[in-house]
Design a protein around this motif. Structure first.
Motif, PDB file in Angstrom:
ATOM      1  N   PHE A  11       0.829  -1.199   0.000  1.00 28.66           N
ATOM      2  CA  PHE A  11       0.000   0.000   0.000  1.00 28.66           C
ATOM      3  C   PHE A  11       0.869   1.257   0.000  1.00 28.66           C
ATOM      4  O   PHE A  11       0.581   2.230  -0.700  1.00 28.66           O
ATOM      5  CB  PHE A  11      -0.954  -0.019   1.195  1.00 28.66           C
ATOM      6  N   ALA A  12       1.948   1.234   0.784  1.00 27.53           N
ATOM      7  CA  ALA A  12       2.879   2.370   0.808  1.00 27.53           C
ATOM      8  C   ALA A  12       3.499   2.588  -0.566  1.00 27.53           C
ATOM      9  O   ALA A  12       3.693   3.734  -0.995  1.00 27.53           O
ATOM     10  CB  ALA A  12       3.951   2.151   1.865  1.00 27.53           C
ATOM     11  N   ILE A  15       0.964   4.336  -2.790  1.00 25.22           N
ATOM     12  CA  ILE A  15       0.860   5.749  -2.407  1.00 25.22           C
ATOM     13  C   ILE A  15       2.093   6.518  -2.872  1.00 25.22           C
ATOM     14  O   ILE A  15       1.988   7.621  -3.411  1.00 25.22           O
ATOM     15  CB  ILE A  15       0.662   5.885  -0.887  1.00 25.22           C
ATOM     16  N   GLN A  16       3.272   5.935  -2.675  1.00 21.02           N
ATOM     17  CA  GLN A  16       4.507   6.617  -3.076  1.00 21.02           C
ATOM     18  C   GLN A  16       4.524   6.880  -4.578  1.00 21.02           C
ATOM     19  O   GLN A  16       4.857   7.976  -5.014  1.00 21.02           O
ATOM     20  CB  GLN A  16       5.732   5.793  -2.668  1.00 21.02           C
ATOM     21  N   GLN A  17       4.150   5.892  -5.355  1.00 17.25           N
ATOM     22  CA  GLN A  17       4.165   6.058  -6.809  1.00 17.25           C
ATOM     23  C   GLN A  17       3.158   7.126  -7.255  1.00 17.25           C
ATOM     24  O   GLN A  17       3.492   8.003  -8.053  1.00 17.25           O
ATOM     25  CB  GLN A  17       3.846   4.729  -7.478  1.00 17.25           C
ATOM     26  N   ASP A  18       1.944   7.074  -6.713  1.00 16.61           N
ATOM     27  CA  ASP A  18       0.933   8.036  -7.116  1.00 16.61           C
ATOM     28  C   ASP A  18       1.256   9.448  -6.628  1.00 16.61           C
ATOM     29  O   ASP A  18       1.041  10.427  -7.351  1.00 16.61           O
ATOM     30  CB  ASP A  18      -0.447   7.613  -6.615  1.00 16.61           C
ATOM     31  N   LEU A  19       1.794   9.569  -5.406  1.00 13.43           N
ATOM     32  CA  LEU A  19       2.198  10.897  -4.925  1.00 13.43           C
ATOM     33  C   LEU A  19       3.351  11.451  -5.743  1.00 13.43           C
ATOM     34  O   LEU A  19       3.398  12.654  -6.023  1.00 13.43           O
ATOM     35  CB  LEU A  19       2.582  10.839  -3.448  1.00 13.43           C
ATOM     36  N   PRO A  45      -0.448   0.283  10.621  1.00 14.11           N
ATOM     37  CA  PRO A  45      -1.035  -1.046  10.389  1.00 14.11           C
ATOM     38  C   PRO A  45      -2.499  -1.029   9.938  1.00 14.11           C
ATOM     39  O   PRO A  45      -2.925  -1.894   9.182  1.00 14.11           O
ATOM     40  CB  PRO A  45      -0.902  -1.740  11.747  1.00 14.11           C
ATOM     41  N   ASP A  46      -3.278  -0.023  10.361  1.00 19.43           N
ATOM     42  CA  ASP A  46      -4.672   0.055   9.926  1.00 19.43           C
ATOM     43  C   ASP A  46      -4.841   0.815   8.601  1.00 19.43           C
ATOM     44  O   ASP A  46      -5.955   1.020   8.133  1.00 19.43           O
ATOM     45  CB  ASP A  46      -5.543   0.682  11.008  1.00 19.43           C
ATOM     46  N   LEU A  47      -3.728   1.213   7.998  1.00 14.66           N
ATOM     47  CA  LEU A  47      -3.681   1.922   6.708  1.00 14.66           C
ATOM     48  C   LEU A  47      -4.391   3.273   6.743  1.00 14.66           C
ATOM     49  O   LEU A  47      -4.759   3.815   5.706  1.00 14.66           O
ATOM     50  CB  LEU A  47      -4.268   1.058   5.579  1.00 14.66           C
ATOM     51  N   ALA A  48      -4.586   3.847   7.926  1.00 12.70           N
ATOM     52  CA  ALA A  48      -5.306   5.107   8.054  1.00 12.70           C
ATOM     53  C   ALA A  48      -4.403   6.328   7.961  1.00 12.70           C
ATOM     54  O   ALA A  48      -4.867   7.416   7.620  1.00 12.70           O
ATOM     55  CB  ALA A  48      -6.069   5.138   9.371  1.00 12.70           C
ATOM     56  N   ILE A  49      -3.124   6.169   8.277  1.00 13.94           N
ATOM     57  CA  ILE A  49      -2.195   7.297   8.255  1.00 13.94           C
ATOM     58  C   ILE A  49      -0.982   6.913   7.413  1.00 13.94           C
ATOM     59  O   ILE A  49      -0.398   5.838   7.595  1.00 13.94           O
ATOM     60  CB  ILE A  49      -1.738   7.679   9.671  1.00 13.94           C
ATOM     61  N   ALA A  50      -0.612   7.801   6.506  1.00 16.82           N
ATOM     62  CA  ALA A  50       0.586   7.611   5.695  1.00 16.82           C
ATOM     63  C   ALA A  50       1.561   8.735   6.026  1.00 16.82           C
ATOM     64  O   ALA A  50       1.222   9.913   5.919  1.00 16.82           O
ATOM     65  CB  ALA A  50       0.239   7.623   4.211  1.00 16.82           C
ATOM     66  N   ARG A  51       2.746   8.339   6.456  1.00 16.06           N
ATOM     67  CA  ARG A  51       3.807   9.313   6.734  1.00 16.06           C
ATOM     68  C   ARG A  51       4.690   9.394   5.494  1.00 16.06           C
ATOM     69  O   ARG A  51       5.356   8.424   5.135  1.00 16.06           O
ATOM     70  CB  ARG A  51       4.591   8.889   7.961  1.00 16.06           C
ATOM     71  N   LYS A  85      -8.785   5.313  -5.732  1.00 16.15           N
ATOM     72  CA  LYS A  85     -10.128   4.946  -5.273  1.00 16.15           C
ATOM     73  C   LYS A  85     -10.492   3.497  -5.582  1.00 16.15           C
ATOM     74  O   LYS A  85     -11.276   2.892  -4.859  1.00 16.15           O
ATOM     75  CB  LYS A  85     -11.169   5.892  -5.852  1.00 16.15           C
ATOM     76  N   ASN A  86      -9.941   2.925  -6.635  1.00 13.70           N
ATOM     77  CA  ASN A  86     -10.250   1.536  -6.980  1.00 13.70           C
ATOM     78  C   ASN A  86      -9.329   0.542  -6.275  1.00 13.70           C
ATOM     79  O   ASN A  86      -9.536  -0.655  -6.380  1.00 13.70           O
ATOM     80  CB  ASN A  86     -10.154   1.331  -8.491  1.00 13.70           C
ATOM     81  N   GLN A  87      -8.309   1.032  -5.594  1.00 17.19           N
ATOM     82  CA  GLN A  87      -7.329   0.158  -4.954  1.00 17.19           C
ATOM     83  C   GLN A  87      -7.415   0.181  -3.437  1.00 17.19           C
ATOM     84  O   GLN A  87      -6.796  -0.646  -2.782  1.00 17.19           O
ATOM     85  CB  GLN A  87      -5.913   0.567  -5.382  1.00 17.19           C
ATOM     86  N   ALA A  88      -8.150   1.119  -2.867  1.00 15.46           N
ATOM     87  CA  ALA A  88      -8.190   1.252  -1.407  1.00 15.46           C
ATOM     88  C   ALA A  88      -9.593   1.623  -0.953  1.00 15.46           C
ATOM     89  O   ALA A  88     -10.313   2.342  -1.657  1.00 15.46           O
ATOM     90  CB  ALA A  88      -7.205   2.320  -0.963  1.00 15.46           C
TER      91      ALA A  88
END
Length: 123
Positions: A11-12, A15-19, A45-51, A85-88
């Motif tokens: 998941f990270a 996010i990294q690629q799209d950001l 772990p709950d995928l709610a916060i991305a640093r 939106k289609n991945q998460a």
């Protein structure tokens, strides 16, 4: 910090690629004259916060540029949401940090150069 699960790492990576693509396309409007690189993303772990760790090139005002990025966090999160939106199920809350690894490496290189230039003392 514990080790990340495969799910968190995958998941990270998304996010990294799209950001990275967002900053490449829209980064100039968020932090003018700065080339922004997404160096690392860590997800809870709950995928709610991305640093998100950012590196700024071609600028001497990286701290103020980071402040500009933080002020646009909701806009960046919205744009990220339209991409993943289609991945998460949920779009994580984004926290931005300055990745000063390159500055640290430059500092250490300078120290080692100074040490190597000093005359050696014999024991």
């Amino acid at each position: 910090m514990g080790t990340e699960s495969k799910r968190q790492q995958r998941f990270a990576g998304v996010i990294q690629q799209d950001l990275a693509e967002l900053f490449q396309r829209d980064g100039g409007s968020w932090a003018p004259n700065a080339f922004i690189t997404v160096t690392r993303v860590r997800v809870t772990p709950d995928l709610a916060i991305a640093r998100v760790y950012l590196s700024f090139l071609n600028t001497s005002t990286s701290k103020s540029d980071l402040g500009l990025i933080r002020s646009k966090a909701s806009e960046i999160r919205y744009k990220l949401g339209t991409r993943i939106k289609n991945q998460a199920r949920i779009v994580p809350h984004l926290e931005f940090f300055l990745d000063d690894t390159s500055e640290y490496v430059e500092h250490m290189d300078k120290l080692f150069d100074e040490i190597s230039k000093e005359p050696r003392q014999e024991d």
